[in-house]
Design a protein around this motif. Structure first.
Motif, mmCIF file in Angstrom:
data_model
loop_
_atom_site.group_PDB
_atom_site.id
_atom_site.type_symbol
_atom_site.label_atom_id
_atom_site.label_comp_id
_atom_site.label_asym_id
_atom_site.label_seq_id
_atom_site.Cartn_x
_atom_site.Cartn_y
_atom_site.Cartn_z
ATOM 1 N N VAL A 323 30.194 -7.259 36.585
ATOM 2 C CA VAL A 323 29.818 -7.687 35.258
ATOM 3 C C VAL A 323 30.165 -6.741 34.031
ATOM 4 O O VAL A 323 30.911 -6.951 33.243
ATOM 5 N N SER A 324 29.718 -5.457 34.273
ATOM 6 C CA SER A 324 30.184 -4.433 33.386
ATOM 7 C C SER A 324 31.696 -4.059 33.261
ATOM 8 O O SER A 324 31.957 -3.776 32.211
ATOM 9 N N SER A 325 32.378 -4.150 34.366
ATOM 10 C CA SER A 325 33.801 -3.865 34.420
ATOM 11 C C SER A 325 34.356 -4.888 33.635
ATOM 12 O O SER A 325 35.379 -4.486 32.857
ATOM 13 N N ALA A 326 34.262 -6.170 33.829
ATOM 14 C CA ALA A 326 34.841 -7.188 33.296
ATOM 15 C C ALA A 326 34.603 -7.202 31.793
ATOM 16 O O ALA A 326 35.479 -7.340 30.999
ATOM 17 N N ALA A 327 33.259 -6.887 31.458
ATOM 18 C CA ALA A 327 33.062 -6.796 29.913
ATOM 19 C C ALA A 327 33.827 -5.835 29.168
ATOM 20 O O ALA A 327 34.295 -5.661 28.258
ATOM 21 N N ARG A 328 33.999 -4.751 30.010
ATOM 22 C CA ARG A 328 34.580 -3.305 29.361
ATOM 23 C C ARG A 328 36.122 -3.781 29.364
ATOM 24 O O ARG A 328 36.612 -3.216 28.330
ATOM 25 N N LYS A 329 36.860 -4.338 30.381
ATOM 26 C CA LYS A 329 38.050 -4.565 30.237
ATOM 27 C C LYS A 329 38.566 -5.598 29.304
ATOM 28 O O LYS A 329 39.279 -5.410 28.444
ATOM 29 N N HIS A 330 37.652 -6.580 29.197
ATOM 30 C CA HIS A 330 38.014 -7.621 28.133
ATOM 31 C C HIS A 330 37.595 -6.990 26.896
ATOM 32 O O HIS A 330 38.465 -7.533 25.733
ATOM 33 N N ALA A 331 36.900 -6.207 26.580
ATOM 34 C CA ALA A 331 36.385 -5.770 25.119
ATOM 35 C C ALA A 331 37.655 -4.836 24.733
ATOM 36 O O ALA A 331 38.079 -4.902 23.553
ATOM 37 N N THR A 332 38.071 -3.895 25.734
ATOM 38 C CA THR A 332 39.110 -3.016 25.496
ATOM 39 C C THR A 332 40.389 -3.655 24.989
ATOM 40 O O THR A 332 40.951 -3.438 24.111
ATOM 41 N N GLU A 333 40.803 -4.742 25.961
ATOM 42 C CA GLU A 333 41.870 -5.593 25.666
ATOM 43 C C GLU A 333 41.785 -6.326 24.382
ATOM 44 O O GLU A 333 42.686 -6.822 23.734
ATOM 45 N N ALA A 334 40.408 -6.536 24.098
ATOM 46 C CA ALA A 334 40.506 -7.665 22.747
ATOM 47 C C ALA A 334 40.725 -6.600 21.646
ATOM 48 O O ALA A 334 41.086 -7.070 20.496
ATOM 49 N N LEU A 335 40.530 -5.163 21.476
ATOM 50 C CA LEU A 335 40.857 -4.475 20.471
ATOM 51 C C LEU A 335 42.261 -3.666 20.615
ATOM 52 O O LEU A 335 42.586 -2.964 19.791
#
Length: 390
Positions: A323-335
């Motif tokens: 869950v944390s990896s997915a959130a980190r990945k999607h937040a990073t790519e959203a930026l």
């Protein structure tokens, strides 16, 4: 089994051809591989390794075939573990995702060259000194102990060579595409791309010290050692992009590898005792001990890997990491400004789902650690702020 020079030559030409094909058709033009592209080509390279292994089995017999597959599976597992360090290095150097393919291909080529040198040196030593198996066994047992003890992989990206280069050579803080050198204030300087390749090359040499003794614990046939190692490295670039989000979910991989390396280390020591010639061990005479068969080794290696992966994916820490990896990945790519607006928006939408999954994590140690991760919270808040401005 003596392998004819023609077979050696054709094998090397085939491996070089695969590397050239990979570079010309996939890596030369910088792009971010899609999940489908990574999955298809990973399957092709694994399929090629299996077909080659079946050919070894057919022409060389069951013993060589089993040795090849045991070596291939072991080296592939070690290569996946190496991807963790590659990920740390590329993250620390902030390598643009589109250029990560070139870094990975360089790492594969350098690893193949370094390990080939170690292989032929190892064969020469084994032919001259049977006690080398004691040394290889000791290296693997120490490596297994080190994996269980754990260590800080973040330091891998800041080794002596990199510190020397930053201190004594002109280096730039900015990338210029995939160039190794660029002009800055009228002077020729090194780019971070060259430094990251130096870091990858340095870690490749360290990995070879674990990898080569491990496969020599399964076979001493130079051709099998070379081909199993080469095919384990083929497709590693595609595998990186395929399991990028899965890597840090494999929370027990280091323990599984420790068991495998420890097992092979014991196998090497038993083999050394069986062929003992050291005068201070049993008067220089062979010691009648049980020798572990390659077939049993293959079953143990596959069994340990299956248990390790399943335990990692379905355990509480594994689910929390997911869950944390997915959130980190999607937040990073959203930026990520290098991505188009639609891709950033899609990642932001997925981030909302990730936040809900974080809230639903159990109130245990692992769920609490994810919810209280200050760095992750800041990254998610930045994504919200940026989205609100668009």
């Amino acid at each position: 089994m003596d392998v004819p020079a023609l077979v050696w030559g054709l094998t090397i030409v085939g491996i070089v051809g695969l590397l050239l094909f990979d570079f010309v058709f996939h890596v030369r033009k910088a792009h971010i591989p899609t999940l489908r592209e990574a999955a298809v080509w990973s399957a092709i390279y694994v399929g090629a390794a299996v077909v080659f292994g079946l050919g070894v089995w057919w022409f060389g017999g069951a013993t060589l075939g089993t040795e090849y597959f045991a070596g291939y599976v072991t080296e592939k597992a070690l290569s996946v573990d190496n991807l963790f360090v590659f990920l740390v290095i590329m993250a620390s150097f902030k390598v643009p995702r589109a250029d990560q393919q070139k870094v990975l291909l360089f790492g594969i080529v350098f690893a193949l060259i370094a390990r080939s040198a170690f292989i032929f040196a190892g064969v020469a030593l084994i032919n001259l000194f049977s006690w080398v198996f004691y040394l290889f066994g000791a290296i693997l047992l120490w490596t297994a102990f080190s994996l269980v003890r754990g260590g800080d992989e973040d330091d891998e990206a800041d080794n002596f060579v990199i510190r020397f280069a930053r201190k004594h050579l002109r280096t730039s803080e900015h990338y210029d595409g995939d160039k190794l050198f660029t002009m800055e204030n009228g002077k020729r300087v090194l780019t971070p791309m060259l430094l990251v390749m130096i870091a990858i090359g340095g870690t490749d040499l360290l990995f070879a010290l674990d990898s080569i003794p491990a496969i020599f614990g399964l076979t001493s046939n130079a051709y099998i050692v070379f081909t199993a190692t080469a095919f384990s490295l083929m497709g590693l670039r595609q595998l990186f992009f395929l399991i990028d989000g899965l890597l840090d979910r494999l929370v027990y991989l280091s323990y599984g590898l420790a068991i495998i390396l420890g097992f092979i280390g014991v196998k090497l020591v038993l083999h050394a005792l069986y062929q003992n010639s050291l005068p201070f061990v049993n008067g220089g005479q062979p010691v009648p001990v049980y020798e572990i068969s390659t077939g049993l080794s293959l079953l143990v290696i596959i069994g340990v890997l299956v248990v390790t992966v399943l335990a990692s994916l379905y355990s509480a820490p594994g689910r929390a990491k997911s869950v944390s990896s997915a959130a980190r990945k999607h937040a990073t790519e959203a930026l990520d400004e290098e991505l188009d607006a639609d891709t950033r928006a899609a990642n932001y939408t997925m981030l909302a789902a990730d936040e809900q999954r974080i809230k639903e994590l159990p109130d245990n140690r692992y769920g609490t650690e994810v919810r209280e991760d200050a760095e992750l919270r800041e990254l998610i808040e930045r994504a919200h702020r940026e989205h609100a401005l668009r």
